[in-house]
Design an enzyme around this catalytic site. Structure first.
Site, PDB file in Angstrom:
ATOM      1  N   LYS A  49       0.844  -1.203  -0.024  1.00 49.20           N
ATOM      2  CA  LYS A  49      -0.085   0.077  -0.082  1.00 49.20           C
ATOM      3  C   LYS A  49       0.855   1.026  -0.056  1.00 49.20           C
ATOM      4  CE  LYS A  49      -3.806  -2.374   2.359  1.00 49.20           C
ATOM      5  NZ  LYS A  49      -4.449  -2.740   3.488  1.00 49.20           N
ATOM      6  N   GLN A  93      -4.873  -1.105   9.723  1.00 44.05           N
ATOM      7  CA  GLN A  93      -4.754  -2.282   9.259  1.00 44.05           C
ATOM      8  C   GLN A  93      -5.174  -3.396  10.146  1.00 44.05           C
ATOM      9  OE1 GLN A  93      -3.609  -3.220   6.098  1.00 44.05           O
ATOM     10  NE2 GLN A  93      -3.936  -5.273   6.347  1.00 44.05           N
ATOM     11  N   ASP A 116     -11.012   3.342   4.243  1.00 45.72           N
ATOM     12  CA  ASP A 116     -11.779   1.836   4.171  1.00 45.72           C
ATOM     13  C   ASP A 116     -13.155   1.599   4.129  1.00 45.72           C
ATOM     14  OD1 ASP A 116      -9.724  -0.199   4.029  1.00 45.72           O
ATOM     15  OD2 ASP A 116      -9.036   0.008   6.038  1.00 45.72           O
TER      16      ASP A 116
HETATM   17  N1  GUN Z   1      -7.202  -6.442   6.707  1.00 46.45           N
HETATM   18  C1  GUN Z   1      -7.216  -7.276   5.314  1.00 46.45           C
HETATM   19  N2  GUN Z   1      -8.001  -6.485   4.448  1.00 46.45           N
HETATM   20  C2  GUN Z   1      -8.029  -5.420   4.860  1.00 46.45           C
HETATM   21  C3  GUN Z   1      -8.604  -4.055   4.570  1.00 46.45           C
HETATM   22  O1  GUN Z   1      -9.125  -3.924   3.187  1.00 46.45           O
HETATM   23  N3  GUN Z   1      -8.496  -3.124   5.047  1.00 46.45           N
HETATM   24  C4  GUN Z   1      -7.700  -3.131   6.354  1.00 46.45           C
HETATM   25  N4  GUN Z   1      -7.839  -2.009   6.921  1.00 46.45           N
HETATM   26  N5  GUN Z   1      -7.422  -4.232   6.921  1.00 46.45           N
HETATM   27  C5  GUN Z   1      -7.451  -5.373   6.181  1.00 46.45           C
END
Ligand code: GUN
Length: 280
Positions: A49, A93, A116
């Site tokens: 990311k 995350q 998100d």
């Molecule tokens: N863990 C697995 N997928 C995601 C996601 O799309 N966002 C976040 N914040 N954590 C994750």
């Protein structure tokens, strides 16, 4: 002939487009990613990311917190980022270390910085079909991929395997808002193949290897694989038995190169959208 849904190429096109838009702005979108603990898979995702955010021309910061971080420390960081003018999107995350509960924190992120779309306000807006500030990245990326290949959603039978707050539930809302007939199946569902065989679009987000086999597929269906599992040879695999399913499906996503890159592209798109919302 089965069509392979190429998320990698589409994501690159979207990211190039974002980069182009950002180069014409007076200010840079800012993405802050919080990584608490040392989950190896999360470390890989977060690095990716960060790389893509930098490549798009964003201000990208990663906040690494130790496994034993306290609730107070994490809340303090979220508050600081909520008040930080340079931060447009905050991503916490998941999963968090075991002693911390996700929704003690997700609902403290400013909904207008909730990149998100996990804040209850944004989740609620999505379910009400009332313009959330951000739509969860994986569901949004899946719908974008279906649209790119002109796979009709309206009126179609969609079966989603998995009821997580990250994928299954928001995806069901997004597809319902597009007038699909949506069924969610999960670990307690009876007669799974009977249900999945009715799916025009089957989306699997369970994290269970070979969960979806060819006897569960309707001929010509679109099969979308959200799973990412490492097999015994450390190769990335999905939920779907790709080789068995591919000759029956009309469309299928590969793993890797299907849903994964779309998720990251949507994260960048959401960051840009929040930047324009907050600063535009
Ligand atoms: N863990 C697995 N997928 C995601 C996601 O799309 N966002 C976040 N914040 N954590 C994750």
């Amino acid at each position: 002939m089965t069509v392979i849904l190429d998320g990698k190429t589409l994501s690159e096109k979207i990211l190039d487009n974002i980069k182009q838009k950002v180069s014409n702005l007076n200010s840079k979108p800012g993405l802050a990613v919080i990584l608490a603990g040392n989950n190896p898979a999360s470390e890989v995702y977060v690095r990716n990311k960060e790389k893509q955010a930098q490549n798009a021309g964003f201000n990208s910061s990663v906040y690494k917190l130790p496994e034993n971080v306290t609730k107070e420390e994490l809340l303090n960081l979220i508050n600081k980022l909520n008040d930080d003018e340079k931060t447009d999107g905050i991503l916490l995350q998941l999963p968090l270390p075991k002693h911390l509960a996700a929704y003690d924190f997700l609902d403290k992120i400013d909904p207008k910085k909730d990149v998100d779309g996990f804040h209850p306000i944004n989740a609620g807006k999505l379910f009400l079909n009332e313009k959330p500030y951000a739509i969860p990245c994986t569901p949004k990326g899946i719908v974008r991929l279906l649209d790119e290949y002109k796979i009709q959603i309206e009126g179609k039978n969609v079966v989603i395997a998995g009821r997580s707050n990250i994928v299954g539930k928001p995806l069901s809302a997004l597809l319902l808002n597009r007038s699909a007939t949506v069924t969610i199946v999960h670990s307690k569902t009876k007669n799974l193949p009977e249900i999945t065989k009715k799916a025009d679009i089957l989306i699997s987000a369970t994290g269970k290897k070979n969960m979806i086999t060819k006897d569960m597929i309707k001929k010509g269906a679109a099969v979308i694989d959200v799973g990412i599992i490492r097999d015994e040879n450390n190769k990335l695999r999905g939920d779907v038995d790709f080789n068995g399913v591919k000759d029956i499906a009309g469309f299928i996503t590969p793993v890797p190169g299907g849903v994964g890159p779309m998720t990251i592209a949507m994260l960048m798109e959401n960051t840009l959208e929040l930047h324009l919302l907050n600063k535009g």
